[in-house]
Design an enzyme around this catalytic site. Structure first.
Site, PDB file in Angstrom:
ATOM      1  N   HIS A  34     -32.670   4.424  22.178  1.00 51.83           N
ATOM      2  CA  HIS A  34     -33.037   5.728  21.619  1.00 51.83           C
ATOM      3  C   HIS A  34     -33.030   6.838  22.673  1.00 51.83           C
ATOM      4  O   HIS A  34     -33.521   7.939  22.429  1.00 51.83           O
ATOM      5  CB  HIS A  34     -34.399   5.671  20.916  1.00 51.83           C
ATOM      6  CG  HIS A  34     -34.357   4.931  19.612  1.00 51.83           C
ATOM      7  ND1 HIS A  34     -34.198   5.566  18.410  1.00 51.83           N
ATOM      8  CD2 HIS A  34     -34.402   3.611  19.337  1.00 51.83           C
ATOM      9  CE1 HIS A  34     -34.169   4.663  17.442  1.00 51.83           C
ATOM     10  NE2 HIS A  34     -34.287   3.466  17.986  1.00 51.83           N
ATOM     11  N   SER A  67     -11.107  -2.927   2.374  1.00 55.23           N
ATOM     12  CA  SER A  67     -11.792  -3.822   3.299  1.00 55.23           C
ATOM     13  C   SER A  67     -11.786  -5.235   2.743  1.00 55.23           C
ATOM     14  O   SER A  67     -12.228  -5.469   1.612  1.00 55.23           O
ATOM     15  CB  SER A  67     -13.233  -3.369   3.525  1.00 55.23           C
ATOM     16  OG  SER A  67     -13.972  -4.357   4.228  1.00 55.23           O
ATOM     17  N   ALA A 126     -27.095  -5.718  11.738  1.00 56.13           N
ATOM     18  CA  ALA A 126     -27.753  -6.539  12.755  1.00 56.13           C
ATOM     19  C   ALA A 126     -28.050  -5.756  14.027  1.00 56.13           C
ATOM     20  O   ALA A 126     -28.443  -6.333  15.033  1.00 56.13           O
ATOM     21  CB  ALA A 126     -26.883  -7.756  13.086  1.00 56.13           C
ATOM     22  N   GLY A 127     -27.864  -4.433  14.002  1.00 54.42           N
ATOM     23  CA  GLY A 127     -28.105  -3.630  15.193  1.00 54.42           C
ATOM     24  C   GLY A 127     -27.020  -3.787  16.235  1.00 54.42           C
ATOM     25  O   GLY A 127     -27.241  -3.532  17.415  1.00 54.42           O
ATOM     26  N   SER A 129     -23.830  -2.368  15.876  1.00 50.38           N
ATOM     27  CA  SER A 129     -22.891  -1.249  15.765  1.00 50.38           C
ATOM     28  C   SER A 129     -21.657  -1.563  14.925  1.00 50.38           C
ATOM     29  O   SER A 129     -20.535  -1.207  15.283  1.00 50.38           O
ATOM     30  CB  SER A 129     -22.470  -0.733  17.147  1.00 50.38           C
ATOM     31  OG  SER A 129     -23.574  -0.266  17.850  1.00 50.38           O
ATOM     32  N   SER A 130     -21.853  -2.177  13.793  1.00 45.64           N
ATOM     33  CA  SER A 130     -20.726  -2.429  12.897  1.00 45.64           C
ATOM     34  C   SER A 130     -20.119  -1.120  12.401  1.00 45.64           C
ATOM     35  O   SER A 130     -18.890  -1.025  12.241  1.00 45.64           O
ATOM     36  CB  SER A 130     -21.169  -3.286  11.711  1.00 45.64           C
ATOM     37  OG  SER A 130     -22.234  -2.678  10.990  1.00 45.64           O
ATOM     38  N   SER A 131     -20.945  -0.109  12.180  1.00 44.97           N
ATOM     39  CA  SER A 131     -20.420   1.174  11.693  1.00 44.97           C
ATOM     40  C   SER A 131     -19.595   1.868  12.771  1.00 44.97           C
ATOM     41  O   SER A 131     -18.535   2.448  12.479  1.00 44.97           O
ATOM     42  CB  SER A 131     -21.558   2.083  11.223  1.00 44.97           C
ATOM     43  OG  SER A 131     -22.468   2.362  12.278  1.00 44.97           O
ATOM     44  N   ASP A 175     -23.194   4.206  20.637  1.00 46.81           N
ATOM     45  CA  ASP A 175     -22.477   3.142  19.949  1.00 46.81           C
ATOM     46  C   ASP A 175     -20.970   3.387  19.937  1.00 46.81           C
ATOM     47  O   ASP A 175     -20.170   2.489  20.218  1.00 46.81           O
ATOM     48  CB  ASP A 175     -22.986   3.003  18.518  1.00 46.81           C
ATOM     49  CG  ASP A 175     -24.433   2.559  18.455  1.00 46.81           C
ATOM     50  OD1 ASP A 175     -24.990   2.186  19.510  1.00 46.81           O
ATOM     51  OD2 ASP A 175     -25.012   2.598  17.356  1.00 46.81           O
ATOM     52  N   TYR A 227     -35.624   6.500  11.331  1.00 41.63           N
ATOM     53  CA  TYR A 227     -34.810   6.851  12.505  1.00 41.63           C
ATOM     54  C   TYR A 227     -34.840   8.361  12.709  1.00 41.63           C
ATOM     55  O   TYR A 227     -35.037   8.848  13.823  1.00 41.63           O
ATOM     56  CB  TYR A 227     -33.375   6.346  12.288  1.00 41.63           C
ATOM     57  CG  TYR A 227     -32.471   6.457  13.494  1.00 41.63           C
ATOM     58  CD1 TYR A 227     -32.157   5.338  14.250  1.00 41.63           C
ATOM     59  CD2 TYR A 227     -31.911   7.677  13.867  1.00 41.63           C
ATOM     60  CE1 TYR A 227     -31.311   5.420  15.356  1.00 41.63           C
ATOM     61  CE2 TYR A 227     -31.072   7.774  14.969  1.00 41.63           C
ATOM     62  CZ  TYR A 227     -30.775   6.652  15.701  1.00 41.63           C
ATOM     63  OH  TYR A 227     -29.944   6.756  16.785  1.00 41.63           O
TER      64      TYR A 227
END
Length: 390
Positions: A34, A67, A126-127, A129-131, A175, A227
């Site tokens: 953060h 996808s 899952a934290g 950074s898939s995005s 990210d 967030y």
């Protein structure tokens, strides 16, 4: 799903060969949580888990997105018009690649459409950074196909803009930069104010250690309110202290700064985490450059305590991973990512990995939690082109 299968899927969907196949990784953040939207320091590294994309240009203004993770191929691609893309007009997963196209066009780049087929091995929610991996792989492919000449850090900036404005998630720059710019065998020491980078060698295997990722399988969503509340609180703290960002509060002046915040208890906690976390990043960099990777373990644990108690973004599952790991011989552990679920990292001696893994799995079973997913985090390459047209 490998690159060849993604290429074949593209052909099945669109009836022609793609112009290339690209990959962009997820990431683990070793330390620096953060701090990115506070102009601070971060230290991520790329995972071997990637989002793979096959693309071909279009000149008719049509953007077609598909996808393999959402649809096994039986369904049709989502069709959008590039000139009709507007902030927050997207919905679901397609908002991320569509936002990238919008950001590129808004920056003056003549992206006239594309056919896109995607598949990913980055665990969603899952934290990890898939995005960002999804955004960066599309941005890199379009950069190559339309010959835009943008560098990795520039693509990261545009991807962040896509996520902030088009998707509506107030994420920082870490990210996307990690996905675009990391190098195999290294952690990326990134100054998020000026985007200066240093690749720091991070080879635990040669020193008899491993870094484990423990996916708690507790899902989070950054666009949810928590967030944004943390970011707004940090901005309030900077304003009350008269600085541009909390990065500008020196570590040795923290107590004095906290004293000036008076009764703002919540803001005090947020400020304390950001200032001490920046200091932790600098400590980890110094230790790794000195060849003392084992000594970073306690710093990781300190970071978790700060995220748990000051930033208040942990959860029972993350705390259980850290507490169990440290009680079972780990060198250190902490949550990683945006919080409210997701993953933790555990620094361990190689010989202790089996017993640590079992201890964590047993603790989750005893608590009645869903079984976690545990795997080794190997510092890997950033976004790259895998193949050209057949």
């Amino acid at each position: 799903m490998g690159p060849q299968r993604v290429r074949e899927g593209f052909v099945e969907l669109y009836g022609a060969e793609p112009e290339g196949v690209w990959a962009a990784p997820g990431r683990v953040n070793l330390i620096g949580e953060h701090t990115d939207y506070n102009d601070g320091f971060v230290m991520p590294f790329a995972l071997p888990h990637v989002t793979v994309a096959a693309l071909a240009r279009r000149t008719d203004g049509l953007l077609r997105l598909h996808s393999a993770d959402i649809d096994d191929g039986a369904g049709k691609p989502v069709e959008l018009r590039v000139e009709e893309l507007t902030p927050e007009s997207g919905d679901g997963w397609t908002a991320y690649p569509a936002g990238v196209v919008w950001a590129l066009r808004a920056a003056g780049h003549a992206v006239t459409g594309a056919d896109v087929h995607l598949a990913s091995t980055v665990p969603a929610g899952a934290g990890l950074s898939s995005s960002a991996a999804l955004e960066v792989v599309v941005a890199l492919a379009l950069n190559d196909l339309f010959e835009l000449g943008l560098r990795g850090w520039q693509l990261a900036r545009l991807c962040q803009r896509a996520e902030n404005i088009y998707v509506g998630a107030p994420t920082g720059i870490m990210d996307q930069t990690a996905s675009a710019c990391c190098e195999a065998g290294h952690a990326l020491f990134l100054d998020t104010r000026d985007l200066s980078q240093r690749q720091i060698p991070f080879d635990l295997v040669s020193q008899g250690m491993r870094l484990l990722v423990v996916d708690t399988r507790v899902k989070h969503a950054h666009s949810d309110g928590e967030y944004g509340k943390r970011r707004a609180g940090c901005e309030k703290g900077a304003a009350l202290l008269g600085v541009d960002a909390l990065r500008d509060i020196p570590y040795d002046e923290l107590d004095a700064a906290l004293g000036r915040l008076g009764d703002e208890a919540e803001v005090r906690r947020l400020v304390r985490h950001i200032v001490t976390e920046n200091h932790r990043v600098e400590r980890v960099v110094s230790l790794l450059r000195a060849g003392d990777a084992r000594a970073i373990g306690p710093v990781l644990t300190e970071g978790h305590i700060s995220l748990r108690d000051d930033f208040r973004i942990s959860c029972p599952e993350l705390d259980l991973v850290v507490d169990t790991a440290n009680a079972s011989g780990a060198l250190g552990a902490r949550m990683t990512g945006g919080g409210f679920g997701g993953s933790a990292i555990v620094l361990a001696e190689e010989a202790g990995v089996p017993s640590l893994t079992k201890a964590i799995e047993d603790a989750f079973a005893a608590a009645g939690f869903t079984a976690p997913r545990v795997f080794e985090a190997v510092p890997s390459a950033g976004a790259r082109r895998l193949s050209r047209a057949a």
